[in-house]
Scaffold this motif. Structure first.
Motif, PDB file in Angstrom:
ATOM      1  N   SER A 153     -17.686 -19.677 -79.648  1.00 10.46           N
ATOM      2  CA  SER A 153     -16.955 -20.940 -79.792  1.00 10.46           C
ATOM      3  C   SER A 153     -17.111 -21.801 -78.542  1.00 10.46           C
ATOM      4  O   SER A 153     -17.306 -23.021 -78.631  1.00 10.46           O
ATOM      5  CB  SER A 153     -15.471 -20.664 -80.063  1.00 10.46           C
ATOM      6  N   LEU A 154     -17.036 -21.170 -77.381  1.00  8.83           N
ATOM      7  CA  LEU A 154     -17.196 -21.922 -76.132  1.00  8.83           C
ATOM      8  C   LEU A 154     -18.612 -22.487 -76.004  1.00  8.83           C
ATOM      9  O   LEU A 154     -18.793 -23.620 -75.545  1.00  8.83           O
ATOM     10  CB  LEU A 154     -16.877 -21.025 -74.931  1.00  8.83           C
ATOM     11  N   VAL A 155     -19.603 -21.710 -76.415  1.00  8.01           N
ATOM     12  CA  VAL A 155     -20.992 -22.194 -76.381  1.00  8.01           C
ATOM     13  C   VAL A 155     -21.126 -23.456 -77.246  1.00  8.01           C
ATOM     14  O   VAL A 155     -21.741 -24.452 -76.846  1.00  8.01           O
ATOM     15  CB  VAL A 155     -21.969 -21.093 -76.861  1.00  8.01           C
ATOM     16  N   ILE A 156     -20.525 -23.426 -78.438  1.00  6.02           N
ATOM     17  CA  ILE A 156     -20.547 -24.597 -79.313  1.00  6.02           C
ATOM     18  C   ILE A 156     -19.779 -25.752 -78.681  1.00  6.02           C
ATOM     19  O   ILE A 156     -20.249 -26.904 -78.663  1.00  6.02           O
ATOM     20  CB  ILE A 156     -19.931 -24.264 -80.689  1.00  6.02           C
ATOM     21  N   GLY A 157     -18.588 -25.447 -78.150  1.00  5.26           N
ATOM     22  CA  GLY A 157     -17.754 -26.488 -77.539  1.00  5.26           C
ATOM     23  C   GLY A 157     -18.435 -27.182 -76.377  1.00  5.26           C
ATOM     24  O   GLY A 157     -18.346 -28.407 -76.225  1.00  5.26           O
ATOM     25  N   LEU A 252     -11.072 -27.844 -83.470  1.00  5.73           N
ATOM     26  CA  LEU A 252     -11.295 -26.568 -82.793  1.00  5.73           C
ATOM     27  C   LEU A 252     -11.340 -25.422 -83.799  1.00  5.73           C
ATOM     28  O   LEU A 252     -12.104 -24.460 -83.627  1.00  5.73           O
ATOM     29  CB  LEU A 252     -10.197 -26.321 -81.748  1.00  5.73           C
ATOM     30  N   ALA A 253     -10.543 -25.514 -84.855  1.00  5.06           N
ATOM     31  CA  ALA A 253     -10.571 -24.489 -85.909  1.00  5.06           C
ATOM     32  C   ALA A 253     -11.908 -24.512 -86.646  1.00  5.06           C
ATOM     33  O   ALA A 253     -12.413 -23.462 -87.066  1.00  5.06           O
ATOM     34  CB  ALA A 253      -9.417 -24.712 -86.881  1.00  5.06           C
ATOM     35  N   LYS A 254     -12.492 -25.699 -86.795  1.00  4.70           N
ATOM     36  CA  LYS A 254     -13.811 -25.802 -87.433  1.00  4.70           C
ATOM     37  C   LYS A 254     -14.874 -25.100 -86.591  1.00  4.70           C
ATOM     38  O   LYS A 254     -15.812 -24.490 -87.126  1.00  4.70           O
ATOM     39  CB  LYS A 254     -14.200 -27.266 -87.620  1.00  4.70           C
ATOM     40  N   ILE A 255     -14.747 -25.208 -85.278  1.00  2.00           N
ATOM     41  CA  ILE A 255     -15.690 -24.529 -84.381  1.00  2.00           C
ATOM     42  C   ILE A 255     -15.560 -23.016 -84.526  1.00  2.00           C
ATOM     43  O   ILE A 255     -16.553 -22.293 -84.686  1.00  2.00           O
ATOM     44  CB  ILE A 255     -15.453 -24.959 -82.918  1.00  2.00           C
ATOM     45  N   ALA A 288     -23.878 -25.930 -93.934  1.00  4.30           N
ATOM     46  CA  ALA A 288     -23.464 -27.101 -93.142  1.00  4.30           C
ATOM     47  C   ALA A 288     -23.251 -28.294 -94.061  1.00  4.30           C
ATOM     48  O   ALA A 288     -24.084 -28.600 -94.909  1.00  4.30           O
ATOM     49  CB  ALA A 288     -24.522 -27.424 -92.085  1.00  4.30           C
ATOM     50  N   GLY A 289     -22.127 -28.966 -93.893  1.00  9.28           N
ATOM     51  CA  GLY A 289     -21.795 -30.105 -94.729  1.00  9.28           C
ATOM     52  C   GLY A 289     -21.031 -29.729 -95.980  1.00  9.28           C
ATOM     53  O   GLY A 289     -20.476 -30.589 -96.659  1.00  9.28           O
ATOM     54  N   ARG A 290     -20.998 -28.423 -96.278  1.00  8.02           N
ATOM     55  CA  ARG A 290     -20.236 -27.962 -97.446  1.00  8.02           C
ATOM     56  C   ARG A 290     -19.050 -27.115 -96.997  1.00  8.02           C
ATOM     57  O   ARG A 290     -17.909 -27.478 -97.199  1.00  8.02           O
ATOM     58  CB  ARG A 290     -21.154 -27.153 -98.366  1.00  8.02           C
ATOM     59  N   TYR A 291     -19.344 -25.982 -96.338  1.00  7.23           N
ATOM     60  CA  TYR A 291     -18.278 -25.145 -95.791  1.00  7.23           C
ATOM     61  C   TYR A 291     -17.957 -25.511 -94.347  1.00  7.23           C
ATOM     62  O   TYR A 291     -16.806 -25.466 -93.923  1.00  7.23           O
ATOM     63  CB  TYR A 291     -18.664 -23.665 -95.842  1.00  7.23           C
ATOM     64  N   PHE A 292     -19.004 -25.827 -93.590  1.00 12.30           N
ATOM     65  CA  PHE A 292     -18.858 -26.050 -92.154  1.00 12.30           C
ATOM     66  C   PHE A 292     -19.175 -27.496 -91.789  1.00 12.30           C
ATOM     67  O   PHE A 292     -20.018 -28.140 -92.416  1.00 12.30           O
ATOM     68  CB  PHE A 292     -19.793 -25.124 -91.364  1.00 12.30           C
ATOM     69  N   ASP A 293     -18.506 -27.975 -90.753  1.00 13.33           N
ATOM     70  CA  ASP A 293     -18.790 -29.314 -90.232  1.00 13.33           C
ATOM     71  C   ASP A 293     -20.263 -29.382 -89.813  1.00 13.33           C
ATOM     72  O   ASP A 293     -20.758 -28.518 -89.088  1.00 13.33           O
ATOM     73  CB  ASP A 293     -17.867 -29.590 -89.043  1.00 13.33           C
ATOM     74  N   PHE A 294     -20.956 -30.423 -90.260  1.00  8.40           N
ATOM     75  CA  PHE A 294     -22.399 -30.505 -90.035  1.00  8.40           C
ATOM     76  C   PHE A 294     -22.732 -30.560 -88.545  1.00  8.40           C
ATOM     77  O   PHE A 294     -23.632 -29.858 -88.076  1.00  8.40           O
ATOM     78  CB  PHE A 294     -22.973 -31.745 -90.738  1.00  8.40           C
ATOM     79  N   ASP A 295     -22.028 -31.393 -87.767  1.00 10.87           N
ATOM     80  CA  ASP A 295     -22.331 -31.530 -86.334  1.00 10.87           C
ATOM     81  C   ASP A 295     -22.060 -30.234 -85.580  1.00 10.87           C
ATOM     82  O   ASP A 295     -22.786 -29.884 -84.637  1.00 10.87           O
ATOM     83  CB  ASP A 295     -21.513 -32.674 -85.724  1.00 10.87           C
ATOM     84  N   ILE A 296     -21.020 -29.527 -85.981  1.00  8.01           N
ATOM     85  CA  ILE A 296     -20.692 -28.256 -85.329  1.00  8.01           C
ATOM     86  C   ILE A 296     -21.755 -27.203 -85.657  1.00  8.01           C
ATOM     87  O   ILE A 296     -22.217 -26.476 -84.772  1.00  8.01           O
ATOM     88  CB  ILE A 296     -19.285 -27.781 -85.755  1.00  8.01           C
ATOM     89  N   ALA A 297     -22.169 -27.146 -86.917  1.00 11.24           N
ATOM     90  CA  ALA A 297     -23.219 -26.191 -87.301  1.00 11.24           C
ATOM     91  C   ALA A 297     -24.521 -26.499 -86.565  1.00 11.24           C
ATOM     92  O   ALA A 297     -25.229 -25.592 -86.113  1.00 11.24           O
ATOM     93  CB  ALA A 297     -23.433 -26.231 -88.816  1.00 11.24           C
ATOM     94  N   ARG A 298     -24.841 -27.785 -86.423  1.00  9.30           N
ATOM     95  CA  ARG A 298     -26.068 -28.179 -85.725  1.00  9.30           C
ATOM     96  C   ARG A 298     -26.000 -27.787 -84.245  1.00  9.30           C
ATOM     97  O   ARG A 298     -26.985 -27.293 -83.676  1.00  9.30           O
ATOM     98  CB  ARG A 298     -26.287 -29.684 -85.868  1.00  9.30           C
ATOM     99  N   ALA A 299     -24.830 -27.988 -83.620  1.00 12.19           N
ATOM    100  CA  ALA A 299     -24.664 -27.599 -82.211  1.00 12.19           C
ATOM    101  C   ALA A 299     -24.820 -26.087 -82.056  1.00 12.19           C
ATOM    102  O   ALA A 299     -25.440 -25.604 -81.099  1.00 12.19           O
ATOM    103  CB  ALA A 299     -23.288 -28.044 -81.702  1.00 12.19           C
ATOM    104  N   PHE A 300     -24.287 -25.346 -83.013  1.00  9.34           N
ATOM    105  CA  PHE A 300     -24.395 -23.885 -82.985  1.00  9.34           C
ATOM    106  C   PHE A 300     -25.858 -23.440 -83.062  1.00  9.34           C
ATOM    107  O   PHE A 300     -26.320 -22.612 -82.279  1.00  9.34           O
ATOM    108  CB  PHE A 300     -23.599 -23.316 -84.157  1.00  9.34           C
ATOM    109  N   VAL A 301     -26.580 -24.014 -84.013  1.00 11.33           N
ATOM    110  CA  VAL A 301     -27.981 -23.625 -84.223  1.00 11.33           C
ATOM    111  C   VAL A 301     -28.849 -23.957 -83.013  1.00 11.33           C
ATOM    112  O   VAL A 301     -29.819 -23.257 -82.716  1.00 11.33           O
ATOM    113  CB  VAL A 301     -28.532 -24.301 -85.504  1.00 11.33           C
TER     114      VAL A 301
END
Length: 380
Positions: A153-157, A252-255, A288-301
């Motif tokens: 989560s911190l890496v994404i944040g 933050l919960a989305k992350i 991404a875009g369905r279950y997860f926030d797209f920008d957050i999923a992209r940052a994770f990847v």
């Protein structure tokens, strides 16, 4: 160093990282040569997957946080959960309230301090790609999972540019995201077979139970408490406990939702085998875009490595190789040391998938089927 299921570990391999028992004591030291009895001892100690050094790879994988901080965090989480479980079993209402106040003051103070240390440690790795597939002991799974989720989560944040206060809230919330599991019977959490409808209903109550436990604590912000409540919500409304959609879910919960799913998918459990990092990343990208926030999923990847250095992989052209180097910003297109059997010898050639657009990685291998190649690598 390779991350290998225990049933694929060969006699003669060397342990790549220390193994700790459920009390934080060293069970086996890094570098130990593994024989059949030690492999069985590891299996019986609750480890389904371990890091090894063998003929395919002897590279080092650096820990993202200091080992002592990792052990301190796991032990504090363990003490917190155990105290809550003990408190929950008490029937004395006044004693319950006293214990709750004592637990929250003592343990949450410690976790707040640990969160600051984690944020400081991980902030130093701002531009580093993360390999966080780690050894988990089944007895400590809940606590090790909570730590892994907080790191991811911190890496994404950090990738999203959150400020220090947001990162602190994200970290403590992630550490406590599954606190509600302390109220769920262990036999249900660790059940190997299919859950009954009633058992599944109880599992789905853990976010609400966790929030109810934390909601009156003045040491935690509303953001941290929202993580415990909302980390199973999905932006299309298919999550729980309330079926919230889009911006009604705390950022933050989305992350934490993304980090939680990734670590759960890549971890062995009594009722399921772990999926490989690339499979879990592909799932998150697809959702991404369905279950997860797209920008957050992209940052994770962008920050999590699907094929860690040392992974043995099969390519679309039929060749097998070892991941040698990760191409920054293109983690799905690494440099690979390809192993080829020639007429009288074995050739090892480095290829860069960025320069080979027609070749893709098909999947992870745990062994090279050709005995002569195995023999060559062992004796080179």
């Amino acid at each position: 160093m390779r991350f290998v299921p225990i049933n694929c570990v060969k006699v003669g391999s060397h342990l790549g990282k220390n193994l700790y028992d459920s009390n934080g004591r060293i069970l086996l030291r890094k570098g130990t040569k593994l024989n059949s009895s030690l492999i069985e001892k590891i299996r019986q100690s609750g480890f389904y997957t371990i890091y090894i050094n063998d003929e395919y790879s002897s590279n080092e994988i650096e820990d993202i946080i200091k080992p002592e901080l990792k052990l301190k965090t796991i032990n504090t989480l363990k003490e917190t959960f155990k105290c809550i479980e003990k408190e929950h079993s008490s029937k004395n209402i006044n004693l319950l309230k006293q214990k709750k106040n004592l637990i929250q003051e003592k343990h949450l103070n410690s976790l707040n301090e640990i969160s600051k240390n984690l944020v400081d440690d991980i902030s130093k790795t701002k531009d580093v790609l993360i390999n966080l597939i780690d050894i988990k002991n089944m007895d400590n799974y809940t606590y090790e999972h909570s730590l892994s989720v907080s790191i991811l989560s911190l890496v994404i944040g950090i990738e999203l540019g959150l400020n220090k206060n947001e990162l602190y809230n994200l970290c403590i919330g992630a550490l406590l995201h599954d606190i509600g599991n302390a109220f769920i019977p262990k036999e249900i959490l660790n059940k190997e077979g299919t859950l009954t409808d009633e058992e599944y209903r109880l599992i789905r109550e853990h976010p609400l139970k966790g929030y109810e436990y934390l909601k009156e604590n003045y040491q935690l912000t509303a953001f941290a408490k929202a993580i415990a409540l909302q980390h199973h919500e999905r932006i299309d409304g298919s999550g729980y406990p309330y079926g919230l959609t889009g911006d009604k879910i705390n950022k933050l919960a989305k992350i934490v939702a993304v980090a939680d799913v990734y670590d759960a998918m890549t971890s062995d459990r009594p009722y399921k085998k772990a999926k490989s990092p690339n499979e879990a990343i592909e799932y998150i990208m697809g959702a991404a875009g369905r279950y997860f926030d797209f920008d957050i999923a992209r940052a994770f990847v962008k920050r999590v490595i699907p094929y860690p250095i040392g992974t043995l992989v099969k390519l679309s052209n039929g060749e097998i190789g070892v991941i040698e180097e990760i191409n920054s910003n293109f983690p799905l297109r690494p440099k690979i040391k390809v192993i080829k059997q020639l007429a009288t010898t074995v050739d090892m050639k480095l290829i860069d998938l960025l320069k080979e657009p027609n070749i893709v990685i098909e999947g992870v291998q745990y062994e090279i089927p050709n005995p002569s190649v195995q023999h060559y690598l062992k004796n080179k």
